[in-house]
Motif scaffolding. Structure first.
Motif, PDB file in Angstrom:
ATOM      1  N   ASP A  13       0.845  -1.193   0.000  1.00 44.01           N
ATOM      2  CA  ASP A  13       0.000   0.000   0.000  1.00 44.01           C
ATOM      3  C   ASP A  13       0.883   1.245   0.000  1.00 44.01           C
ATOM      4  O   ASP A  13       2.122   1.143   0.028  1.00 44.01           O
ATOM      5  N   PRO A  93      -8.494   2.528  -0.736  1.00 44.87           N
ATOM      6  CA  PRO A  93      -7.104   2.061  -0.645  1.00 44.87           C
ATOM      7  C   PRO A  93      -6.237   2.529  -1.820  1.00 44.87           C
ATOM      8  O   PRO A  93      -6.600   2.331  -2.980  1.00 44.87           O
ATOM      9  N   MET A  95      -2.299   2.231  -3.348  1.00 42.78           N
ATOM     10  CA  MET A  95      -1.118   1.387  -3.272  1.00 42.78           C
ATOM     11  C   MET A  95       0.139   2.207  -3.571  1.00 42.78           C
ATOM     12  O   MET A  95       0.063   3.366  -3.970  1.00 42.78           O
TER      13      MET A  95
END
Length: 162
Positions: A13, A93, A95
């Motif tokens: 991430d 999210p 990355m």
């Protein structure tokens, strides 16, 4: 041909921690390559809006910053994270920065773009903000053009299972 699954991959991430795509089993996923200095960068706004509406309905978005097109993502992971948070309040999210084409293409994008791996179709990442729609089993179902907005009716219908 048997369809492969995105769930086989573990990526980093934006903070450098392991992110297991297997943890997304049971969710529909939109994977998108992002850039901070692109004419399409305002799509972060629609991405976040779609995420806010559907995040509790077995859907998520996973952003992969990439500097493959016009050097439009020159920043470090820390700079990208700060930009996404302060400019667009991104909470989906994100990355670590990767390459989405060429000799150093990340393995996730090799999967997404090669029929021999994804079982659906060969494709090429045309520009920043190309979207890959992945079903609950981690199988690629659709490739969406960079210029198609994340909140396009066809995309929302796919998320909603229509």
């Amino acid at each position: 041909m048997e369809k492969g699954s995105i769930h086989q991959f573990t990526v980093k991430d934006i903070a450098g921690n392991d992110f297991k795509l297997a943890d997304l089993k049971g969710k529909k996923v939109m994977i998108v390559n992002t850039a901070s200095e692109c004419g399409l960068t305002p799509q972060y706004e629609q991405l976040q809006e779609v995420y806010d509406v559907y995040k509790d309905k077995n859907f998520t978005i996973v952003g992969f910053p990439a500097n493959n097109f016009g050097a439009q993502e020159p920043g470090s992971n820390q700079q990208i994270a700060a930009f996404c948070t302060t400019k667009f309040n991104v909470t989906f999210p994100m990355m670590s920065k990767i390459s989405v084409k060429g000799d150093d293409m990340d393995s996730v994008y090799q999967f997404l773009t090669q029929k021999s791996q994804n079982g659906l179709e060969d494709s090429e990442v045309a520009w920043n903000f190309q979207k890959y729609l992945v079903n609950e089993n981690g199988e690629l179902e659709k490739v969406i053009s960079p210029k198609t907005l994340p909140n396009d009716e066809a995309v929302l219908a796919w998320i909603e299972g229509q």
